[in-house]
Enzyme design. Structure first.
Site, PDB file in Angstrom:
ATOM      1  N   GLU A  28      22.575  52.583  80.998  1.00  0.00           N
ATOM      2  CA  GLU A  28      23.739  51.739  80.691  1.00  0.00           C
ATOM      3  C   GLU A  28      23.706  51.194  79.268  1.00  0.00           C
ATOM      4  O   GLU A  28      24.750  50.991  78.650  1.00  0.00           O
ATOM      5  CB  GLU A  28      23.833  50.569  81.680  1.00  0.00           C
ATOM      6  CG  GLU A  28      24.242  50.979  83.091  1.00  0.00           C
ATOM      7  CD  GLU A  28      23.077  51.360  83.974  1.00  0.00           C
ATOM      8  OE1 GLU A  28      23.299  51.644  85.175  1.00  0.00           O
ATOM      9  OE2 GLU A  28      21.922  51.373  83.471  1.00  0.00           O
ATOM     10  N   PHE A  72      22.281  42.554  97.843  1.00  0.00           N
ATOM     11  CA  PHE A  72      21.666  43.685  97.160  1.00  0.00           C
ATOM     12  C   PHE A  72      22.455  44.007  95.887  1.00  0.00           C
ATOM     13  O   PHE A  72      23.660  44.155  95.908  1.00  0.00           O
ATOM     14  CB  PHE A  72      21.629  44.907  98.087  1.00  0.00           C
ATOM     15  CG  PHE A  72      21.078  46.134  97.430  1.00  0.00           C
ATOM     16  CD1 PHE A  72      19.742  46.203  97.055  1.00  0.00           C
ATOM     17  CD2 PHE A  72      21.898  47.230  97.184  1.00  0.00           C
ATOM     18  CE1 PHE A  72      19.241  47.342  96.448  1.00  0.00           C
ATOM     19  CE2 PHE A  72      21.404  48.376  96.589  1.00  0.00           C
ATOM     20  CZ  PHE A  72      20.063  48.437  96.214  1.00  0.00           C
ATOM     21  N   GLN A  73      21.745  44.101  94.775  1.00  0.00           N
ATOM     22  CA  GLN A  73      22.299  44.401  93.450  1.00  0.00           C
ATOM     23  C   GLN A  73      23.387  43.395  93.032  1.00  0.00           C
ATOM     24  O   GLN A  73      24.363  43.759  92.382  1.00  0.00           O
ATOM     25  CB  GLN A  73      22.827  45.844  93.379  1.00  0.00           C
ATOM     26  CG  GLN A  73      21.709  46.874  93.435  1.00  0.00           C
ATOM     27  CD  GLN A  73      22.155  48.276  93.062  1.00  0.00           C
ATOM     28  OE1 GLN A  73      23.313  48.646  93.230  1.00  0.00           O
ATOM     29  NE2 GLN A  73      21.217  49.070  92.553  1.00  0.00           N
ATOM     30  N   LYS A 127      33.677  44.873  94.624  1.00  0.00           N
ATOM     31  CA  LYS A 127      33.909  46.165  95.267  1.00  0.00           C
ATOM     32  C   LYS A 127      35.102  46.110  96.222  1.00  0.00           C
ATOM     33  O   LYS A 127      35.913  47.051  96.274  1.00  0.00           O
ATOM     34  CB  LYS A 127      32.647  46.606  96.020  1.00  0.00           C
ATOM     35  CG  LYS A 127      32.760  47.988  96.648  1.00  0.00           C
ATOM     36  CD  LYS A 127      31.420  48.439  97.227  1.00  0.00           C
ATOM     37  CE  LYS A 127      31.519  49.874  97.766  1.00  0.00           C
ATOM     38  NZ  LYS A 127      30.200  50.345  98.287  1.00  0.00           N
ATOM     39  N   MET A 171       8.645  48.305  59.927  1.00  0.00           N
ATOM     40  CA  MET A 171       8.939  47.013  59.325  1.00  0.00           C
ATOM     41  C   MET A 171       7.934  45.953  59.772  1.00  0.00           C
ATOM     42  O   MET A 171       7.521  45.097  58.979  1.00  0.00           O
ATOM     43  CB  MET A 171      10.366  46.570  59.664  1.00  0.00           C
ATOM     44  CG  MET A 171      10.813  45.328  58.907  1.00  0.00           C
ATOM     45  SD  MET A 171      10.861  45.557  57.112  1.00  0.00           S
ATOM     46  CE  MET A 171      12.501  46.266  56.915  1.00  0.00           C
TER      47      MET A 171
END
Length: 628
Positions: free
Chosen positions: A97, A159-160, A209, A525
């Site tokens: 993602e 969940f999630q 959802k 760096m």
């Protein structure tokens, strides 16, 4: 290896300004300049049509003129993927993602349109946090669409589940949690309008959802309801006249140009203003390409790794005209010592930036293009009245500094390949028409120093957040948005290992970007700072890509469906770059194995004054104070 067969790339988006003239209830069918829909024909009014919430979402994207989205499906967002299957909107399946978010950013930066990314709830949404924060810091217009658990489950630690709206509140221009399917067209239209207008930025739309699954109707266009959101585009005339008066009387003025000039599409007006006044120009890291590097009035980039002339010019100026810049710490150095004798004119579309870091004598709120256009008119009036600044002595000082302290580098004493030479030759061979996308670190600074940027939209980087892993997915997004352009990502071996999996996406989707991998075997760096400030105690900066060749970047590139090349000496640099340029049907990765001890100079150490700029290690520029 067998090269992948490229699919047709997304059609080239017409460039559009990202600052628009909003009204309280603007009609999305005649979108403001800068929205994704602004680059496409207006959609005819339609509806109402029976659809699911997911169908309404996809139809809204189509109506807004979206041609591509970057994302990964998952449980909560899955209902949206069914109507997307039949949509005209191209979906590019990324491997992480974070890659989707940076790709949307690269697309937006390269095209001026709104970039779109999609993720599911929970970890899918939280993986977007870094690219959202990156877009926020650099004022990039993206819309992130996330699935959320069903409304009855919100707040139950389902969940999630993650409160992505709360998580991203400090790093978005605005965000939405959609409560009803009927709201989807309006919310999407408002999200795009907010992302693209005023000071651009990321907007998040979180959709449960069950809202995606609910029956609803789709009708277009919706009515926007954004009370209080009215960005000021046109500056106040009195402030413009005062700025013009100061510009016409200053002895040591500087135009301090930030990324807002690019966002406003104001590069050509900026050039006219500079040439009209004769004032020196400095362009920040986010503004490279806004003013041609080759122009005689360009002093280069200011700040921590800026040119001596640019740093000195700002530090000793008696007038600073800041256009779309924010006086960030990398430019100012120690703030209380920055430009002590300068009167400051600060123009920005975001009033919150004006006076935030530096006291401002003449504040100007407005779109950079309108500000510059009106400054041109006001300065012209001043000049017709016989008031014109005499900058001959100022230019004598600045030209002397440019001659004595040009950008340069030493060849490595151990005979290894110079990274600066690699990047310089890349810019000369690929040319000013190419798009260059940098990761973060030494290679980013060398790319900003040794490639000449002549046009807007040819330099993409993570400036404000400094996000390692930005380059590969951002280059992918830029290539999708501008398929006819040659896109080079200049990346480091540390940054590259964070998001290189998106090369698999590029290979399968037919997105032939090119990667110049500056492989110095270290987190460069950080190692430079350890050399300078930690007595060479190199704690956890060696990556093993030299000593053990883990990973072998050529083999890794081939495993990801790309062409892998390697270059280890200066004699092979040109022919290796030219070989990569000749490949147009697959992504290419060049492993440039360079020395580990090269450093970025000039340098103003963090927390010190710009007066303490070092031209090279142990070499401080000398200024004739009697001339100041």
């Amino acid at each position: 290896m067998t090269r992948p067969t490229p699919e047709t790339l997304a059609h080239s988006a017409r460039r559009a300004r990202t600052v628009a003239e909003p009204t309280g209830d603007a009609d999305p069918t005649t979108p403001p300049r800068g929205t994704a829909a602004a680059a496409t024909p207006a959609v005819r009014p339609s509806g109402p049509v029976p659809v699911s919430g997911a169908g309404s979402l996809v139809r809204s994207l189509e109506a807004l003129g979206v041609d591509v989205v970057f994302g990964i499906p998952g449980g909560a967002i899955l209902p949206a993927y069914d109507p997307l299957y039949d949509s005209s909107v191209r979906h590019i399946l990324v491997r992480h993602e974070q890659g989707a978010g940076h790709a949307a950013t690269g697309y937006a930066q390269a095209t001026g349109r709104v970039g779109v990314c999609i993720a599911t709830s929970g970890p899918g949404a939280t993986n977007l946090v870094t690219p959202i924060a990156d877009a926020y810091m650099d004022s990039v217009p993206i819309v992130a669409i996330t699935g959320q658990v069903s409304r009855p489950m919100i707040g139950t630690d389902a969940f999630q589940e993650a409160d992505i709206q709360g998580i991203t509140l400090p790093i978005t221009k605005h965000n939405f949690l959609v409560q009803n399917a009927e709201e989807i067209p309006q919310v999407l239209a408002e999200a795009f309008h907010l992302a693209a207008t005023g000071r651009p930025g990321p907007v998040l739309v979180d959709i449960p959802k069950d809202v995606l699954q609910a029956a609803t109707t789709f009708a277009w266009p919706p009515t926007l309801d954004l009370p209080g959101y009215r960005p000021t585009l046109h500056p106040h005339g009195k402030q413009i006249r005062e700025a013009a008066r100061l510009m016409s009387g200053a002895r040591r003025p500087v135009l301090y140009v930030g990324g807002g000039v690019l966002k406003a599409g104001a590069s050509e007006p900026l050039r006219r203003l500079a040439e009209l006044t004769g004032i020196p120009v400095v362009t920040t890291l986010m503004a490279l390409g806004a003013f041609p590097d080759s122009h005689r009035q360009h002093l280069g980039m200011p700040g921590m790794h800026g040119t001596v002339a640019a740093v000195y010019g700002l530090q000793k100026a008696d007038l600073i005209v800041a256009l779309g810049a924010r006086f960030d710490d990398r430019v100012t150095g120690r703030l209380d010592s920055f430009a002590p004798d300068a009167t400051v004119v600060h123009a920005d579309i975001d009033p919150a930036e004006i006076g935030k870091n530096r006291h401002v004598d003449v504040p100007i709120v407005g779109d950079a293009r309108h500000v510059i256009d009106e400054l041109i008119a006001a300065v012209t009036t001043e000049q017709k009245a016989g008031r014109r600044a005499d900058l001959a002595d100022w230019w004598t000082q600045l030209d002397d500094l440019r001659e004595r302290y040009p950008l340069g580098y030493d060849e490595p004493a151990d005979g290894t390949l110079s990274p600066q030479y690699v990047i310089k030759r890349l810019g000369e061979i690929a040319g000013p028409e190419a798009i260059y996308v940098a990761g973060v670190g030494q290679h980013q600074m060398w790319a900003s120093q040794f490639i000449s940027y002549e046009k807007p939209g040819t330099w993409l980087n993570s400036g404000g957040l400094g996000t390692m892993g930005y380059a590969v997915p951002a280059a992918m997004g830029a290539k999708v948005g501008r398929p006819d352009a040659v896109v080079w990502a200049v990346d480091g071996d540390g940054c590259f290992q964070m998001t290189n999996q998106e090369l698999a996406t590029c290979a399968l989707e037919g997105i032939p970007i090119k990667i110049a991998l500056i492989n110095n075997g270290n987190l460069g760096m950080v190692r430079q700072w350890q050399t300078l400030f930690y007595e060479g105690r190199y704690s956890n900066t060696e990556l093993g890509t030299h000593k053990h060749r883990i990973p072998d970047f050529v083999k890794l590139a081939e495993a990801l469906g790309c062409i892998g090349l390697r270059c280890e000496n200066a004699a092979d640099v040109d022919k290796t770059i030219e070989a990569a340029m000749a490949i147009t049907d697959a992504p290419v990765v060049i492993d440039f194995v360079v020395g580990k001890d090269a450093m970025v100079w000039p340098m103003v150490a963090a927390g010190t004054s710009n007066d303490e700029i070092m031209f090279a290690r142990g070499v401080r520029p000398t200024f004739d104070e009697d001339d100041i």
